[in-house]
Design a protein around this motif. Structure first.
Motif, short mmCIF file in Angstrom:
data_model
loop_
_atom_site.label_atom_id
_atom_site.label_comp_id
_atom_site.label_asym_id
_atom_site.label_seq_id
_atom_site.Cartn_x
_atom_site.Cartn_y
_atom_site.Cartn_z
N ASN A 1 61.72 64.16 23.97
CA ASN A 1 61.88 63.41 25.23
C ASN A 1 63.37 63.16 25.43
OD1 ASN A 1 61.89 61.72 27.40
ND2 ASN A 1 60.43 60.24 26.56
N ARG A 2 63.99 64.01 26.22
CA ARG A 2 65.45 63.93 26.38
C ARG A 2 65.91 62.62 27.00
NH1 ARG A 2 66.85 70.02 28.66
NH2 ARG A 2 66.27 71.17 26.77
N LEU B 1 63.17 63.15 16.60
CA LEU B 1 63.37 64.56 16.27
C LEU B 1 63.63 64.73 14.77
CD1 LEU B 1 63.84 67.53 17.02
CD2 LEU B 1 66.21 66.93 17.58
N GLY B 2 64.44 63.85 14.21
CA GLY B 2 64.73 63.93 12.79
C GLY B 2 63.49 63.75 11.94
N SER C 1 69.07 58.34 22.03
CA SER C 1 69.16 58.04 20.59
C SER C 1 67.79 57.94 19.95
CB SER C 1 69.94 56.74 20.37
OG SER C 1 69.31 55.66 21.02
N GLN C 2 66.83 57.40 20.66
CA GLN C 2 65.47 57.32 20.11
C GLN C 2 64.89 58.72 19.96
OE1 GLN C 2 62.77 54.75 22.26
NE2 GLN C 2 60.98 55.47 21.11
N ILE D 1 61.80 73.73 18.98
CA ILE D 1 62.04 72.45 19.63
C ILE D 1 62.06 72.69 21.14
CG2 ILE D 1 63.72 70.60 19.97
CD1 ILE D 1 64.55 70.98 17.06
N LEU D 2 61.23 71.95 21.86
CA LEU D 2 61.13 72.16 23.31
C LEU D 2 61.03 70.84 24.06
CD1 LEU D 2 57.89 71.61 23.47
CD2 LEU D 2 57.71 74.04 23.01
N LYS D 3 61.25 70.92 25.36
CA LYS D 3 61.17 69.73 26.21
C LYS D 3 59.75 69.17 26.21
CE LYS D 3 62.62 71.77 29.90
NZ LYS D 3 63.07 72.01 31.30
#
Length: 253
Positions: free
Chosen positions: A119-120, A130-131, A124-125, A95-97
């Motif tokens: 996308n930090r 990510l999930g 919440s989105q 997992i990366l930016k």
């Protein structure tokens, strides 16, 4: 030591550039081809580190790594673990930016290798996306590698665990494998210096699915931080025996 660090960094990035250029044909090949190249690059980088800087690696607890799909939650002190952990797993997805995916060559290859961008800024989105991505990769039997603190933390710094890893654990129902290490003592963040010694990576007991978010978060942090503190003490003793003062390792924040 300074000269060795300069030589290593030069060869490390030269090796990276050469292998990225040589890897271009894999963009039209099955994904396994680029995964094999990344694995080879990681191993050659470790070889350079050992031969030039006198930094060896001791892996402990490899027998604890389950087969198949899982979440890998590793301590993050240095750039070192972003490549050195790769060969430990059959088909890792880091997992990366999201911004890293925009870098020419590196971003292309990360996309081809099936890494998971986040996308930090979406908060919440981003967690929801990510999930979804993690469940897809876990269904393929891959290992999702996440750094729970999100960024590098200097050895001994106050831990700052984010919610992302807890969200993944709760949403995917996957086993979580904690990893402790002391890489930041020998490959400090924000520094080109490399210090001879033994980087220790310790694979800890897997955390089975089913815990509440709160219990999982506490158990994960306690497991990683307790082991990491012990490994830091080991590393500091070795540096002291080598005549390296710990004060010289503290990078500016």
């Amino acid at each position: 030591m300074l000269i060795r660090s300069i030589v290593f960094n030069t060869l490390f990035y030269l090796n990276l550039i050469v292998q990225m250029l040589a890897t271009v044909p894999t963009m039209v090949m099955p994904r396994g081809a680029i995964v094999a190249v990344v694995r080879f690059w990681a191993r050659t980088s470790l070889w350079l580190l050992r031969r030039i800087c006198g930094i060896v690696v001791e892996f402990r607890g490899l027998e604890r790594i389950p087969r198949g799909a899982l979440i890998v939650a590793s301590k993050h002190q240095s750039m070192w673990e972003t490549f050195a952990l790769f060969p430990l797993f059959a088909d890792p997805a880091f997992i990366l930016k999201r911004e890293l995916m925009w870098i020419p060559f590196f971003g292309w290859f990360s996309w081809k290798a099936g890494m998971i961008p986040v996308n930090r800024g979406k908060r919440s989105q981003a967690l929801a996306e990510l999930g979804v991505s993690a469940r897809q990769e876990l269904a393929r039997g891959r290992q999702i590698v996440i750094f729970p603190e999100g960024t590098r933390r200097a050895p001994g710094a106050e831990p700052s665990y984010k919610f992302g890893v807890t969200h993944l654990y709760a949403e995917t129902g996957a086993v979580c494998l904690p990893i402790a290490l002391n890489s930041g003592l020998f490959w400090p963040r924000r520094s080109f210096r490399r210090f001879p010694g033994t980087i220790i990576v310790e694979v800890l007991d897997p955390i089975a699915p089913g815990l509440s978010k709160e219990d999982f978060a506490v158990r994960l942090q306690q497991s990683i931080e307790t082991a990491t503190a012990r490994l830091i003490v080991e590393g500091e003793r070795e540096l002291a025996r080598n005549g390296i003062k710990q004060a010289s390792l503290a990078p500016s924040s």
